[in-house]
Design a protein around this motif. Sequence first.
Motif, short mmCIF file in Angstrom:
data_model
loop_
_atom_site.label_atom_id
_atom_site.label_comp_id
_atom_site.label_asym_id
_atom_site.label_seq_id
_atom_site.Cartn_x
_atom_site.Cartn_y
_atom_site.Cartn_z
N VAL A 16 0.01 64.11 97.63
CA VAL A 16 0.74 62.74 97.51
C VAL A 16 0.93 61.86 98.54
N GLU A 39 1.72 69.10 96.20
CA GLU A 39 2.02 67.85 96.32
C GLU A 39 2.44 67.31 97.53
N GLY A 51 0.93 61.31 92.38
CA GLY A 51 1.75 62.58 91.69
C GLY A 51 0.70 63.53 91.33
#
Length: 530
Positions: free
Chosen positions: A357, A353, A375
Amino acid sequence: MQGLRARILVGGGLLVIVLAVAVLAMKWVWPTFSERRPALVEMPPLAPVTRSSRIVLPATIALSAIADAIERAPRETSGKLELPMLPFGSGPEVTWSMARGAFALAGGSEGLMFSTSLNGAISAPGGFGPPGGFGGGGFPGGFGLPPGMRPPPGFFGGREQSPQRGQASADSEHGIKVSGNIELRARPTLQAAWRLQPNLAAQVNITDATASIMGSKFSLSKEMKPVVEKAINEKVDSLQSWLADSAFLEQAAKQEWSKGCRSVPLGSVSPEMPNVWLEVRPTRVFAAQPVIDRSSVVLTFGVQAETRIVPEETRPDCPFPAQLDLVSQVERGHVSIAIPIDMPFTEIKRLMEAQLVGKTFPLDRSGAFTATVRGINIAASAGRLLLSLRVKANEHKSWFGLGAEVTVHLWGRPVLDQAQQVLRVADISLDVQSEAAFGALGVAARPAMPYLERTLSENAVIDLKPIAANARQNIDKAIAEFEKSTEGVRVDAAVNDLRLSGIEFDSRILRVIAEAEGTVKVAVTALPTQ
């Protein structure tokens, strides 16, 4: 004219309403369509794994330390002699005593050579000779006096003349002074039964053995050499038997073996993960024969152990080997510790992430379509990873600016980049359902698919360097415990490199195999007094 205009406005209004409803319906239907995750194939759990680790420890014992230890040995020794050449069957008790000088020590391919001077005496109460003096002879084989020379009565213990009161006791006890040197050679070898065979051999050289009679001195060196040599060899044989039967090597090895059989705290792989321990279970001890040079004796021992990461401290069972495995000379001073590091996919998700992200592709936002990663989720299935990306997709070329938040599923294969110490996801491809979801946006979305795959290929990378650095730091702490030096003994140990050598995974855990390489050596400058 007005009617035509009214019909156009009504038709345009209806078209706008229809398109608006279609867009709303698409935005409502599309996420539902794309949320369906592909079916996963459950993978069997990873079996508990151990790795083989080795520590090859050279102990360099300085010759000066050996010399100092030898100098602590008694300087004097004595014993009784049997002289079969005595002309009587029950003569006086003959004793010998020797005092040595300082040892000179040299080493080389032939072994250890000790040399020292000897000074002593052979004596008997009342002197040498039969009761009543020598009379008709003396010791056969060279112990008698020259022809024509006779001692005064009682000189050699005869009873015809007793010492006057206050006379020195030397008149009632006469001896033969002996001087010379001894060379002692040792070629120590290790035995499989945890014993050290010293292989001692002594060579005695009598330079002078003199008896003083009536002011004249007579050399008995030739006759005394076998006598003294026999006495010295008896002492050497006794010492050799004691050393060969001594269990000091086995006892020292057992003590260190018990220290190595344990769990070492390693902390945690990351702040979000619990602490773990490195379980060390030694299984084998091997050794090479001693190597002797001009300055030292090198004893090289090696320990092979099974190592694994465990979630809590354990007390492993480590039976001490009955035999010492003797091998040819091995690489000295080497440490190789292999450990498996298990990371749950929740930790992999957190690390990925951080890489993905917030990224938008194409990065320059050119083209008719862009998508921003909101996500990510990761799951394992049948030897591959499923990356489920929640993305905000937007179409820019049409008048309506279609857009929606969708979940895109991609398949990839985890690959360890050993050179860069990173985990990459290779062979990335869109899942069929995700491709259909993108197709719902029309022709403008399809050119974005290669961008998506390329972005993931470049950014779906997990930097394992912090994990490797943390593992190395914890192993350094464990190794530092072995560096606790004592008086006369210095231990130097260090981890020079830690590399990641392989990966494997199941449905829950990704396992990284780490191998630490280092050096270790022991320098002995003083031997214990006990």
